[in-house]
Design an enzyme around this catalytic site. Sequence first.
Site, mmCIF file in Angstrom:
data_model
loop_
_atom_site.group_PDB
_atom_site.id
_atom_site.type_symbol
_atom_site.label_atom_id
_atom_site.label_comp_id
_atom_site.label_asym_id
_atom_site.label_seq_id
_atom_site.Cartn_x
_atom_site.Cartn_y
_atom_site.Cartn_z
ATOM 1 N N SER A 108 0.941 -1.320 -0.159
ATOM 2 C CA SER A 108 0.628 -0.384 0.075
ATOM 3 C C SER A 108 0.706 1.902 -0.053
ATOM 4 C CB SER A 108 -0.703 -0.255 1.435
ATOM 5 O OG SER A 108 -1.714 0.699 1.075
ATOM 6 N N ASP A 247 -2.673 5.934 -3.509
ATOM 7 C CA ASP A 247 -0.940 5.255 -2.791
ATOM 8 C C ASP A 247 -0.668 4.161 -3.291
ATOM 9 O OD1 ASP A 247 -3.323 3.724 -2.060
ATOM 10 O OD2 ASP A 247 -3.208 2.604 -0.153
ATOM 11 N N ASP A 249 -0.453 1.447 -3.730
ATOM 12 C CA ASP A 249 -2.048 -0.103 -4.688
ATOM 13 C C ASP A 249 -2.918 0.761 -4.376
ATOM 14 O OD1 ASP A 249 -2.750 0.444 -1.925
ATOM 15 O OD2 ASP A 249 -3.682 -1.056 -1.762
ATOM 16 N N ASP A 251 -6.025 1.829 -3.488
ATOM 17 C CA ASP A 251 -7.034 1.987 -2.858
ATOM 18 C C ASP A 251 -7.291 3.310 -2.073
ATOM 19 O OD1 ASP A 251 -5.171 1.318 -0.807
ATOM 20 O OD2 ASP A 251 -6.040 -0.611 0.072
#
Length: 454
Positions: A108, A247, A249, A251
């Site tokens: 992340s 960020d 990833d 999400d």
Amino acid sequence: MARIFGTDGVRGLANKDITATLALELGQAAARLTIAQMPEGSYDVEHKPKAIIGRDTRVSGEFLSHAIAAGIASAGMDAIRIGVVPTPAVAYLMATGDYDLGVMISASHNPMPDNGIKFFARGGYKLEDATEDEIQALLEDKDWDAPIAEGVGDITSDPATADRAYIEHLVEACGTPLKGIRIAVDCANGAASYVAPEALREAGADVVVMNASPDGRNINDDCGSTHPEQLQAVTVASKAAFGVAFDGDADRCLAVDSQGNLIDGDKIMGMLAVGLKKQGRLANDTLVVTVMSNLGLHLAMKERGIKIAQTGVGDRYVLEEIRNSGHVLGGEQSGHVINAHYATTGDGILTALMIARDVVRSGKTLAELTDFIKRLPQTLINVPNVDKNRTDDPELVAAIAATEAFLGDSGRVLLRASGTEPLVRVMVEAATQSQADAAAQKLADVVAKRLSLT
């Protein structure tokens, strides 16, 4: 073995904590559990259950994705490596495709040396704690009969299909042409680097792109949602209507208005909640937030007839509340926003499209749409070397009650024990910064005195 799963999968330093061996064994364990839970007689070696494996742009994701695919195939499932995709793309494919297990390899917003592994079940939801515990138990169970011959799974790659299906879903969810609006986009050199600009362009926006050249080592490096300074400057310089930062990833999503002012997750959620309420689509007229959301959001929602449901820290707990209570919108101050109309997990790119949609439909600027949420001054003090399990100390409880009585409806007190250190976090929100500072320091002194380990 201590529990290896945290609030968002297994995470640590790649090739030290998150090794190829651990990835292989996690793949085996998750596949074994998936097969064991299938209805009796339904397992067919000719048509094996399928797992999809996505990753972000970290260089370590390559060897980890091969390792986890090997583990899955060795346990008797087919493994499909879908390459670099946002975490919510894996969730979307699990919700809409014929897959039995989803895997995302990402840390992340963490720096590049870290990595992590998280799993999704059919339907697109992250695994429950109990299921993760079952996987960990199988990690420790070395006495099992591995399949041989035709029982071994295949490993294939299919990245393009995942990208196209997810982008089409995002554009359809937007539902409003974005022609004429310029958006600055910071992709954090991560998983959003291709998908986010493409989805926004296909929706009609003029996109100014930055940090979309991942090299395996520059993910989250002074960019993205944890470092919005570059986005703030570019948004102003390019005369964009607003900017968004993801960020690693993708999400989570934070935004900046046309003047470069940061719009955090609280303000984004508040804006979206008001928009959904006007449309009659905010289920139960309720927004789900964590205990870390600013009191200013609570007060602003109350003024507009929107109730607040509060959970512990972590987007998985927000999602649990959404699913259990029938709500549709929730998230975290950090930018994880879950819109259950379109997603089963936090989705930064979807959030960016929802922001753009509301700006276009309303004819207002992002600043105008979020200005009604006034962030209250906040002070956070970490108190180290204390017994974090004794926050029920009578003197401390009395001090908290006295502070809350003094602050009244215009302030809030929150004490949180660290999950990994002998540390207690004291957070105070108040009408003025000086009130917040003084109240937080006073409580921190009580914590240090009453809970000291020395």
